[in-house]
Scaffold this motif. Sequence first.
Motif, PDB file in Angstrom:
ATOM      1  N   ASN A   2       6.671  -4.563   0.354  1.00  0.00           N
ATOM      2  CA  ASN A   2       5.678  -5.501   0.333  1.00  0.00           C
ATOM      3  C   ASN A   2       4.585  -5.604  -0.672  1.00  0.00           C
ATOM      4  O   ASN A   2       4.560  -6.155  -1.614  1.00  0.00           O
ATOM      5  CB  ASN A   2       5.649  -6.341   1.351  1.00  0.00           C
ATOM      6  N   ARG A   3       3.758  -3.798  -0.656  1.00  0.00           N
ATOM      7  CA  ARG A   3       2.850  -3.866  -1.267  1.00  0.00           C
ATOM      8  C   ARG A   3       3.844  -3.030  -2.269  1.00  0.00           C
ATOM      9  O   ARG A   3       3.084  -1.644  -2.166  1.00  0.00           O
ATOM     10  CB  ARG A   3       1.531  -3.493  -0.318  1.00  0.00           C
ATOM     11  N   SER A  28       5.051 -10.874  -8.223  1.00  0.00           N
ATOM     12  CA  SER A  28       4.495 -11.939  -7.771  1.00  0.00           C
ATOM     13  C   SER A  28       5.906 -13.105  -7.192  1.00  0.00           C
ATOM     14  O   SER A  28       5.471 -13.811  -6.353  1.00  0.00           O
ATOM     15  CB  SER A  28       3.258 -12.402  -8.626  1.00  0.00           C
ATOM     16  N   MET A  32       6.340  -9.934  -3.173  1.00  0.00           N
ATOM     17  CA  MET A  32       5.335  -9.040  -3.763  1.00  0.00           C
ATOM     18  C   MET A  32       3.770  -9.240  -3.783  1.00  0.00           C
ATOM     19  O   MET A  32       3.242  -9.984  -4.771  1.00  0.00           O
ATOM     20  CB  MET A  32       5.662  -7.661  -4.159  1.00  0.00           C
ATOM     21  N   LYS A  33       2.900  -8.450  -3.274  1.00  0.00           N
ATOM     22  CA  LYS A  33       1.220  -8.272  -3.138  1.00  0.00           C
ATOM     23  C   LYS A  33       1.331  -7.069  -4.077  1.00  0.00           C
ATOM     24  O   LYS A  33       1.699  -6.207  -3.865  1.00  0.00           O
ATOM     25  CB  LYS A  33       0.940  -8.010  -1.972  1.00  0.00           C
ATOM     26  N   PHE A  35      -0.994  -4.203  -6.915  1.00  0.00           N
ATOM     27  CA  PHE A  35      -2.449  -3.735  -7.017  1.00  0.00           C
ATOM     28  C   PHE A  35      -2.581  -3.053  -7.833  1.00  0.00           C
ATOM     29  O   PHE A  35      -1.556  -2.431  -8.670  1.00  0.00           O
ATOM     30  CB  PHE A  35      -2.568  -3.211  -5.523  1.00  0.00           C
ATOM     31  N   LYS A  51      -6.294  -5.921  -5.567  1.00  0.00           N
ATOM     32  CA  LYS A  51      -5.884  -6.903  -6.088  1.00  0.00           C
ATOM     33  C   LYS A  51      -5.094  -7.603  -7.243  1.00  0.00           C
ATOM     34  O   LYS A  51      -6.259  -8.189  -8.219  1.00  0.00           O
ATOM     35  CB  LYS A  51      -5.525  -7.707  -5.106  1.00  0.00           C
ATOM     36  N   ASN A  92      -3.737   2.776   2.562  1.00  0.00           N
ATOM     37  CA  ASN A  92      -3.793   1.965   1.792  1.00  0.00           C
ATOM     38  C   ASN A  92      -2.598   0.363   2.303  1.00  0.00           C
ATOM     39  O   ASN A  92      -2.133  -0.495   1.698  1.00  0.00           O
ATOM     40  CB  ASN A  92      -4.189   1.690   0.654  1.00  0.00           C
ATOM     41  N   SER A  93      -1.435   1.465   3.128  1.00  0.00           N
ATOM     42  CA  SER A  93      -0.024  -0.111   3.209  1.00  0.00           C
ATOM     43  C   SER A  93       0.626  -0.044   2.108  1.00  0.00           C
ATOM     44  O   SER A  93       1.446  -1.234   2.272  1.00  0.00           O
ATOM     45  CB  SER A  93      -0.336  -0.940   4.203  1.00  0.00           C
ATOM     46  N   ILE A  94       0.201   0.832   0.743  1.00  0.00           N
ATOM     47  CA  ILE A  94       1.281   0.646  -0.573  1.00  0.00           C
ATOM     48  C   ILE A  94       2.644   1.356   0.030  1.00  0.00           C
ATOM     49  O   ILE A  94       3.137   2.071   0.294  1.00  0.00           O
ATOM     50  CB  ILE A  94       0.562   1.239  -1.561  1.00  0.00           C
ATOM     51  N   ASP A  95       3.095   0.405  -0.219  1.00  0.00           N
ATOM     52  CA  ASP A  95       5.158   0.357  -0.405  1.00  0.00           C
ATOM     53  C   ASP A  95       5.021   1.120  -1.143  1.00  0.00           C
ATOM     54  O   ASP A  95       6.682   2.033  -1.359  1.00  0.00           O
ATOM     55  CB  ASP A  95       6.003  -0.747  -0.190  1.00  0.00           C
TER      56      ASP A  95
END
Length: 323
Positions: A2-3, A28, A32-33, A35, A51, A92-95
């Motif tokens: 997601n990220r 987007s 997905m978010k 960055f 972001k 940073n919870s980046i996937d």
Amino acid sequence: MNRIAVLTSGGDAPGMNAAIRAVVRAGSEKEMKMFGVPNGYDGLLAGTFRKLLARDVGGIIQLGGTFLGSSRSEQFRQPAARERALKILRDNSIDALIVIGGNGSQIGAYELSKLGFPVVGIASTIDNDVYGSDITLGVDTATNIALEAIDRLKVTASSHRRAVLVEVMGRECGYLALVCGIAGGAETVVIPEVEMNPDDVTRDILSAYRRGKSHALVVVAEGAAYNASELTKAIYEHPDMAGFTIRTTILGHVQRGGVPSASDRILAARFGVAAIECIAQDIHGVLIGIVNGQIVRTPLADVATRKKELDLSLFQLAKVLAT
Ligand code: F6P
């Protein structure tokens, strides 16, 4: 997944902005978010994530360079730094991470993927030397910029009956010089992949003079055994040197700074969307490239360890057309 983070790394290449735009908009669209990481792997190690919404990448498709910034990160070459990057990404919870860049950048991407982090590469460099892609993002624009300079140099060379040596970039790869030589009508192309010494170049220039040409164009790859300055010196010192006087131009970074061509913008769009498709399908550890006109995924392990061979039939082509 997601990220998703995206960075540009190594030498900037025209079309990088268009690729960031494609990545952000395609991501987007899949909710997905997205960055952006400023300044390549150095920015990643600084833990900076910006972001990016679809509107944030408006108005950049036509801009050269990379609005995210880039770096040739010395620190990222260290295993400890890559472990740190992994922690930063997880904290940073980046996937997943998308790396837009050339060989060195994709080696970095491979090293990160070996630590278990999902990475997808996009082949982007003016050198066109990345295994897994016939054409890399940026090389078309760089060729056109060099060609414009070459066309101009030929005009003045003809007026003065001179030979002009033009050095183009490409690192260890002669692709850029070769295509500039063919498209620019060179008498000789000097590339790292074909052994050639100053005697050979002098002979070619003399031969062009004797055949009554108004100028001689020699395109030299920066990675050739003799660069343009060394060749010029050797030609002047050569006992047979006659006819044309010589002028030398080193194009350098001017080749990197242009407005991306239509072809590079379209390639960027295809690469960016394909990278997001990969991530959406949970496929990673691959490079997005183009082979025989089709978008392909090549394992980063191959990209990092295999050398892309130059098509030497192009060299023969350049030779035939120099008569
Ligand atoms: O890899 C792209 C490239 O432009 C090469 O052609 C060239 O040798 C190198 O980068 C120059 O690097 P820098 O921008 O760090 O001087």
